[in-house]
Scaffold this active site. Structure first.
Site, PDB file in Angstrom:
ATOM      1  N   CYS A  89       0.827  -1.210   0.000  1.00 18.15           N
ATOM      2  CA  CYS A  89       0.000   0.000   0.000  1.00 18.15           C
ATOM      3  C   CYS A  89       0.860   1.258   0.000  1.00 18.15           C
ATOM      4  CB  CYS A  89      -0.923  -0.015   1.223  1.00 18.15           C
ATOM      5  SG  CYS A  89      -1.925   1.473   1.383  1.00 18.15           S
ATOM      6  N   CYS A  92       0.364   5.291   3.300  1.00 19.88           N
ATOM      7  CA  CYS A  92       1.126   5.847   4.432  1.00 19.88           C
ATOM      8  C   CYS A  92       2.614   5.879   4.084  1.00 19.88           C
ATOM      9  CB  CYS A  92       0.916   5.012   5.691  1.00 19.88           C
ATOM     10  SG  CYS A  92      -0.751   5.129   6.395  1.00 19.88           S
ATOM     11  N   GLN A 271     -12.260  18.935   5.276  1.00 20.31           N
ATOM     12  CA  GLN A 271     -11.043  18.364   5.831  1.00 20.31           C
ATOM     13  C   GLN A 271     -11.266  16.907   6.235  1.00 20.31           C
ATOM     14  OE1 GLN A 271      -7.945  19.498   6.223  1.00 20.31           O
ATOM     15  NE2 GLN A 271      -8.232  21.585   5.470  1.00 20.31           N
ATOM     16  N   GLU A 324     -15.512  30.353  -4.760  1.00 21.72           N
ATOM     17  CA  GLU A 324     -15.291  28.903  -4.861  1.00 21.72           C
ATOM     18  C   GLU A 324     -15.624  28.459  -6.282  1.00 21.72           C
ATOM     19  OE1 GLU A 324     -14.819  25.001  -4.756  1.00 21.72           O
ATOM     20  OE2 GLU A 324     -14.133  26.316  -3.133  1.00 21.72           O
ATOM     21  N   ASP A 368      -7.348  29.385   1.231  1.00 22.44           N
ATOM     22  CA  ASP A 368      -7.056  27.971   1.461  1.00 22.44           C
ATOM     23  C   ASP A 368      -6.994  27.307   0.092  1.00 22.44           C
ATOM     24  OD1 ASP A 368      -6.781  25.423   2.421  1.00 22.44           O
ATOM     25  OD2 ASP A 368      -8.780  25.266   3.274  1.00 22.44           O
ATOM     26  N   CYS A 395      -1.799  23.013   2.518  1.00 15.19           N
ATOM     27  CA  CYS A 395      -1.582  21.587   2.732  1.00 15.19           C
ATOM     28  C   CYS A 395      -0.307  21.113   2.062  1.00 15.19           C
ATOM     29  CB  CYS A 395      -2.781  20.780   2.228  1.00 15.19           C
ATOM     30  SG  CYS A 395      -3.112  20.992   0.471  1.00 15.19           S
TER      31      CYS A 395
END
Length: 444
Positions: A89, A92, A271, A324, A368, A395
């Protein structure tokens, strides 16, 4: 007969010293011949045998996995997840590192990006050099916080749900994702088959019991009868135009943050970490310190989370404009903020819509942007509006650093007053930052 030149080094193994962490979830090393290696499943300071997964002799760099660690770091642990291994995977990046070490690695990446792309030291950015865990996420080594409230499972040819392997379309079938929130796990997506499906996205709202599954069929595929372990609404992504259609149940989920409920439709941004909305609202408002009667911009506003926080704080005599690009998110934002008559939400891309509004000044700006950042043109425009403070939520530390450089290079330059970093994506290389900027010349 002359041998053909080697075009690929995939599968080659080298014994190397692992160097510093780099942006993207890997560390830097070099082959014995001096070629740069980006190595996953390693930690700085280790000696390891690495196996090349991408690249050839003429590549600018090679990608590789650490397949045998000869001299482990004191920060290394056994990855809690059985799928967090080389060749498996790719979700992570740092399960093999202690939680505190993960945050230090992320801090090193932020510091390196600030220095390289913005020419800023941590001190010059008003940053204490730390990455803070989200409330409740400070777990002992060997444990994994279950935080991911939205998980998109890929489906293999046999109909089994899994996750993509690193930089691959191949599917790793799994029995359970350890970072998935309890509300996702309880749906039991991995336990059943999904014939004819390309992806199955599971959503578990925070603060409500809403559960949703979004199905993307393969071309010509038929929708299965969805029978899961919990009540759930089902939506389908159209294979032709990508539109999302309701199959049954609500076409949205209800999220709780900043003391109110938010409607978030399919495709609307929210989020992923359940604590992230409150953490980021608090950091942004503490930095902006909105005053009654002020005017504010909320750019890339999604379903209106920050616009609502600003509207609450600037009061009835203040005004907020949100911009947006997603039509569905704009509908949700207008619904969510309908009690605020002095809030206006415009649909469109920020770089095109903001100039068309005719706005020439604002007291506060919050942005953002997506992972790519806002870009020079938008940043330059923002510096002309005379805001006393700007909150930039990022981010991606590289995009943040590039945009901070644009703020500083503008004709009306802005500098970073404070910067805070939060580990809102544990076990991955992602990190969230909140930078507060002010015009150059103002004291800290």
């Amino acid at each position: 007969m002359q041998a053909e030149p080697q075009t690929s080094l995939v599968g080659e193994e080298y014994e190397v010293e692992i160097g510093p962490v780099a942006h993207g979830g890997h560390c830097v090393a070099r082959t014995p011949g001096g070629q740069v290696l980006f190595v996953r499943h390693a930690l700085p300071g280790e000696r390891a045998v690495v196996r090349v997964t991408e690249g050839g002799p003429d590549s600018r760099f090679l990608r590789a996995d650490a397949v045998e660690v000869l001299d482990p770091s004191k920060d290394r642990i056994e990855a809690p997840c059985p799928y967090a291994r080389p060749g498996h995977c790719g979700g992570c990046d740092w399960q093999h590192a202690k939680p505190g070490a993960q945050r230090r690695l992320k801090a090193d990446v932020i510091a390196e990006q600030l220095r390289r792309l913005a020419g800023l030291s941590p001190e010059e950015a008003g940053w204490d050099g730390t990455v803070a865990p989200a409330p409740g996420d400070k777990v002992p080594a060997g444990e994994v916080p279950a935080w991911r409230t939205r998980v998109q499972y890929a489906v293999d040819e046999s109909g089994r749900a899994g996750l993509r392997r690193h930089r691959s379309h191949e599917v790793e079938p799994i029995d359970r994702c350890l970072i998935a929130a309890e509300g996702v796990t309880e749906l039991g997506i991995e336990a059943r088959e999904w014939p004819d499906m390309e992806t199955v996205e599971a959503i578990a709202a925070s603060g409500s019991g809403d559960r949703q599954v979004v199905l993307t069929p393969r071309p010509g595929g038929r929708l299965p009868l969805v029978e899961l372990d919990r009540p759930v609404s089902v939506l389908r992504v159209d294979e032709h135009d990508g539109a999302v259609h309701r199959v049954h149940g609500r076409p949205f989920v209800r999220e709780r943050a900043d003391g109110r409920t938010w409607r978030v439709g399919a495709g609307g941004f929210w989020q992923v970490h359940p604590k992230a909305p409150d953490v980021l609202v608090e950091a942004a408002m503490q930095g902006l310190l909105p005053r009654k009667g002020e005017t504010a911009l909320d750019l890339y506003c999604g379903v209106g989370l920050f616009a609502g926080a600003l509207a609450d704080r600037v009061g009835e005599k203040g005004a907020v404009l949100g911009i947006e690009s997603s039509k569905r998110a704009v509908e949700d934002a207008r619904h969510n903020l309908r009690e605020f008559p002095r809030v206006r939400i415009e649909q469109g891309k920020v770089e095109q819509t903001l100039p068309r509004t005719g706005i020439t000044e604002a007291d506060l700006i919050l942005l953002d942007p997506p992972r790519t950042g806002a870009g020079r043109a938008t940043v330059t425009h923002l510096t002309t509006l005379g805001a006393r403070r700007i909150a930039y939520i990022a981010c991606d530390p590289a995009a943040l650093a590039r945009d901070l450089a644009y703020f500083r290079e503008a004709d009306t330059p802005y500098r970073v007053r404070t910067l805070r970093a939060f580990d809102l994506f544990p076990m991955t290389h992602h990190v969230e930052c909140v930078a507060i900027l002010e015009p150059v010349g103002k004291g800290r």
